[in-house]
Write a protein that holds these residues in place. Structure first.
Motif, PDB file in Angstrom:
ATOM      1  N   PRO A  34       0.147   3.678   1.714  1.00  8.23           N
ATOM      2  CA  PRO A  34      -0.651   2.746   2.513  1.00  8.23           C
ATOM      3  C   PRO A  34      -1.918   2.351   1.759  1.00  8.23           C
ATOM      4  O   PRO A  34      -2.495   3.153   1.029  1.00  8.23           O
ATOM      5  CB  PRO A  34      -0.995   3.542   3.768  1.00  8.23           C
ATOM      6  CG  PRO A  34      -0.021   4.656   3.809  1.00  8.23           C
ATOM      7  CD  PRO A  34       0.356   4.948   2.388  1.00  8.23           C
ATOM      8  N   ASP A  39      -3.866  -3.117   4.759  1.00  9.82           N
ATOM      9  CA  ASP A  39      -3.827  -2.995   6.219  1.00  9.82           C
ATOM     10  C   ASP A  39      -4.800  -3.980   6.862  1.00  9.82           C
ATOM     11  O   ASP A  39      -4.476  -4.623   7.861  1.00  9.82           O
ATOM     12  CB  ASP A  39      -4.169  -1.568   6.662  1.00  9.82           C
ATOM     13  CG  ASP A  39      -3.035  -0.581   6.451  1.00  9.82           C
ATOM     14  OD1 ASP A  39      -1.870  -1.003   6.252  1.00  9.82           O
ATOM     15  OD2 ASP A  39      -3.314   0.633   6.480  1.00  9.82           O
ATOM     16  N   MET A  55       2.700  -7.768   8.296  1.00 15.19           N
ATOM     17  CA  MET A  55       2.962  -6.841   7.212  1.00 15.19           C
ATOM     18  C   MET A  55       2.739  -7.459   5.843  1.00 15.19           C
ATOM     19  O   MET A  55       2.901  -8.665   5.666  1.00 15.19           O
ATOM     20  CB  MET A  55       4.411  -6.354   7.301  1.00 15.19           C
ATOM     21  CG  MET A  55       4.708  -5.575   8.565  1.00 15.19           C
ATOM     22  SD  MET A  55       6.451  -5.591   8.996  1.00 15.19           S
ATOM     23  CE  MET A  55       6.533  -7.077   9.989  1.00 15.19           C
ATOM     24  N   ASN A  57       4.653  -6.588   2.532  1.00 16.53           N
ATOM     25  CA  ASN A  57       5.881  -5.861   2.272  1.00 16.53           C
ATOM     26  C   ASN A  57       6.279  -5.978   0.802  1.00 16.53           C
ATOM     27  O   ASN A  57       6.411  -7.097   0.288  1.00 16.53           O
ATOM     28  CB  ASN A  57       6.978  -6.438   3.177  1.00 16.53           C
ATOM     29  CG  ASN A  57       8.225  -5.609   3.198  1.00 16.53           C
ATOM     30  OD1 ASN A  57       8.311  -4.559   2.581  1.00 16.53           O
ATOM     31  ND2 ASN A  57       9.206  -6.100   3.909  1.00 16.53           N
ATOM     32  N   TYR A  65       8.774  -1.443   1.321  1.00 14.80           N
ATOM     33  CA  TYR A  65       7.630  -0.596   1.662  1.00 14.80           C
ATOM     34  C   TYR A  65       6.515  -1.460   2.222  1.00 14.80           C
ATOM     35  O   TYR A  65       6.080  -2.420   1.584  1.00 14.80           O
ATOM     36  CB  TYR A  65       7.117   0.187   0.448  1.00 14.80           C
ATOM     37  CG  TYR A  65       6.027   1.112   0.881  1.00 14.80           C
ATOM     38  CD1 TYR A  65       6.344   2.316   1.500  1.00 14.80           C
ATOM     39  CD2 TYR A  65       4.691   0.759   0.767  1.00 14.80           C
ATOM     40  CE1 TYR A  65       5.355   3.151   1.972  1.00 14.80           C
ATOM     41  CE2 TYR A  65       3.694   1.592   1.234  1.00 14.80           C
ATOM     42  CZ  TYR A  65       4.029   2.775   1.837  1.00 14.80           C
ATOM     43  OH  TYR A  65       3.059   3.593   2.320  1.00 14.80           O
ATOM     44  N   LEU A  66       6.037  -1.092   3.412  1.00 11.55           N
ATOM     45  CA  LEU A  66       4.957  -1.837   4.057  1.00 11.55           C
ATOM     46  C   LEU A  66       3.613  -1.312   3.558  1.00 11.55           C
ATOM     47  O   LEU A  66       3.048  -0.382   4.118  1.00 11.55           O
ATOM     48  CB  LEU A  66       5.064  -1.701   5.578  1.00 11.55           C
ATOM     49  CG  LEU A  66       6.412  -2.089   6.179  1.00 11.55           C
ATOM     50  CD1 LEU A  66       6.414  -1.845   7.687  1.00 11.55           C
ATOM     51  CD2 LEU A  66       6.763  -3.519   5.848  1.00 11.55           C
ATOM     52  N   LEU A  69       0.044  -2.941   7.049  1.00 12.47           N
ATOM     53  CA  LEU A  69       0.723  -2.986   8.339  1.00 12.47           C
ATOM     54  C   LEU A  69      -0.291  -3.139   9.459  1.00 12.47           C
ATOM     55  O   LEU A  69      -1.312  -2.459   9.483  1.00 12.47           O
ATOM     56  CB  LEU A  69       1.523  -1.692   8.545  1.00 12.47           C
ATOM     57  CG  LEU A  69       2.196  -1.482   9.897  1.00 12.47           C
ATOM     58  CD1 LEU A  69       3.244  -2.556  10.162  1.00 12.47           C
ATOM     59  CD2 LEU A  69       2.819  -0.086   9.953  1.00 12.47           C
ATOM     60  N   THR A  71       0.008  -3.410  13.752  1.00 10.14           N
ATOM     61  CA  THR A  71       0.787  -3.454  14.988  1.00 10.14           C
ATOM     62  C   THR A  71      -0.178  -3.687  16.133  1.00 10.14           C
ATOM     63  O   THR A  71      -1.090  -2.901  16.358  1.00 10.14           O
ATOM     64  CB  THR A  71       1.581  -2.148  15.217  1.00 10.14           C
ATOM     65  OG1 THR A  71       0.689  -1.045  15.230  1.00 10.14           O
ATOM     66  CG2 THR A  71       2.611  -1.939  14.135  1.00 10.14           C
ATOM     67  N   GLN A  80       6.431   0.902  17.353  1.00 11.02           N
ATOM     68  CA  GLN A  80       5.302   1.422  16.573  1.00 11.02           C
ATOM     69  C   GLN A  80       5.687   2.706  15.858  1.00 11.02           C
ATOM     70  O   GLN A  80       5.375   2.890  14.689  1.00 11.02           O
ATOM     71  CB  GLN A  80       4.088   1.649  17.477  1.00 11.02           C
ATOM     72  CG  GLN A  80       3.422   0.376  17.892  1.00 11.02           C
ATOM     73  CD  GLN A  80       2.133   0.606  18.654  1.00 11.02           C
ATOM     74  OE1 GLN A  80       1.576   1.685  18.641  1.00 11.02           O
ATOM     75  NE2 GLN A  80       1.653  -0.431  19.304  1.00 11.02           N
ATOM     76  N   LEU A  83       7.812   2.137  12.819  1.00  7.00           N
ATOM     77  CA  LEU A  83       7.093   1.552  11.686  1.00  7.00           C
ATOM     78  C   LEU A  83       6.179   2.547  10.990  1.00  7.00           C
ATOM     79  O   LEU A  83       5.712   2.293   9.887  1.00  7.00           O
ATOM     80  CB  LEU A  83       6.258   0.364  12.164  1.00  7.00           C
ATOM     81  CG  LEU A  83       7.034  -0.842  12.652  1.00  7.00           C
ATOM     82  CD1 LEU A  83       6.098  -1.825  13.327  1.00  7.00           C
ATOM     83  CD2 LEU A  83       7.776  -1.505  11.507  1.00  7.00           C
ATOM     84  N   SER A  84       5.906   3.668  11.616  1.00  9.64           N
ATOM     85  CA  SER A  84       4.908   4.600  11.090  1.00  9.64           C
ATOM     86  C   SER A  84       5.231   5.109   9.694  1.00  9.64           C
ATOM     87  O   SER A  84       4.337   5.378   8.909  1.00  9.64           O
ATOM     88  CB  SER A  84       4.712   5.774  12.053  1.00  9.64           C
ATOM     89  OG  SER A  84       5.904   6.533  12.128  1.00  9.64           O
ATOM     90  N   ARG A  86       6.621   3.327   7.402  1.00 14.91           N
ATOM     91  CA  ARG A  86       6.413   2.163   6.546  1.00 14.91           C
ATOM     92  C   ARG A  86       7.571   1.856   5.602  1.00 14.91           C
ATOM     93  O   ARG A  86       7.426   1.067   4.688  1.00 14.91           O
ATOM     94  CB  ARG A  86       5.121   2.300   5.729  1.00 14.91           C
ATOM     95  CG  ARG A  86       3.875   2.308   6.591  1.00 14.91           C
ATOM     96  CD  ARG A  86       2.647   2.431   5.716  1.00 14.91           C
ATOM     97  NE  ARG A  86       1.448   2.454   6.506  1.00 14.91           N
ATOM     98  CZ  ARG A  86       0.488   1.539   6.439  1.00 14.91           C
ATOM     99  NH1 ARG A  86       0.581   0.539   5.611  1.00 14.91           N
ATOM    100  NH2 ARG A  86      -0.578   1.638   7.191  1.00 14.91           N
TER     101      ARG A  86
END
Length: 181
Positions: A34, A39, A55, A57, A65-66, A69, A71, A80, A83-84, A86
């Motif tokens: 991340p 973000d 996102m 991506n 891979y995000l 991100l 939400t 959610q 998606l955690s 990613r």
């Protein structure tokens, strides 16, 4: 690779650029964890488009891979949670198409497009609309995408297309600025 029911069309396109993309992502330090700046950028995309999911991506060998991100509060808790981590396979979603095509993609209602309606994210996650643009690096490599999705059909239209393309160009400029530091 996932195929449609007739067995004639791969739903996830072949991506011959993967080796050079992976090398470039490593050079840029992207796609492995991340990134708070990404973000923040995803949050900005979500705010501008009023989309519940936004996102940044990066498309890799066997996954997406995000790196960024966002939400929103209207995203169901199950989504959610999904998606955690990613990480998604390349078969989930529309970003691999955007990267291979090297063009933005607007799907007001994914169910209107047989090629895209069969994607696992429709049934498993409930995605109904998508708007994404490629992140084309100064070296000519498509690194990934900036995208937004919604669980409801959305009339993105030309304004959405122009917005997402502009945001992709802005993010590429930011990525290049980080590279020279």
């Amino acid at each position: 690779m996932i195929y449609d029911l007739s067995g004639h069309h791969p739903l996830t396109p072949a991506d011959p650029e993967i080796p050079v993309r992976m090398r470039r992502l490593r050079e840029l330090g992207l796609g492995d964890g991340p990134d708070p700046q990404l973000d923040d950028f995803a949050r900005r995309i979500g705010d501008i488009t009023r989309a519940p999911l936004a996102m940044v991506n990066f498309i890799q060998e066997d996954r997406q891979y995000l790196g960024g991100l966002y939400t929103g509060s209207t995203v169901p808790p199950a989504l959610q949670a999904g998606l955690s981590g990613r990480v998604f396979t390349r078969e989930h979603g529309y970003c691999p198409h955007v990267v291979v095509r090297r063009k933005a993609l607007v799907l007001d209602d994914v169910c209107d497009y047989p090629r895209f309606a069969g994607n696992p994210v429709v049934d498993e996650i409930g995605i109904r609309s998508y708007l994404g643009a490629p992140l084309i690096d100064r070296t000519g490599i498509a690194l990934g995408t900036v995208c937004v999705v919604d669980i409801e059909p959305r009339p993105w239209g030309r304004p959405g297309l122009e917005t997402i393309k502009s945001l992709a160009a802005e993010l590429i400029t930011q990525i290049h600025a980080r590279e020279v530091k």
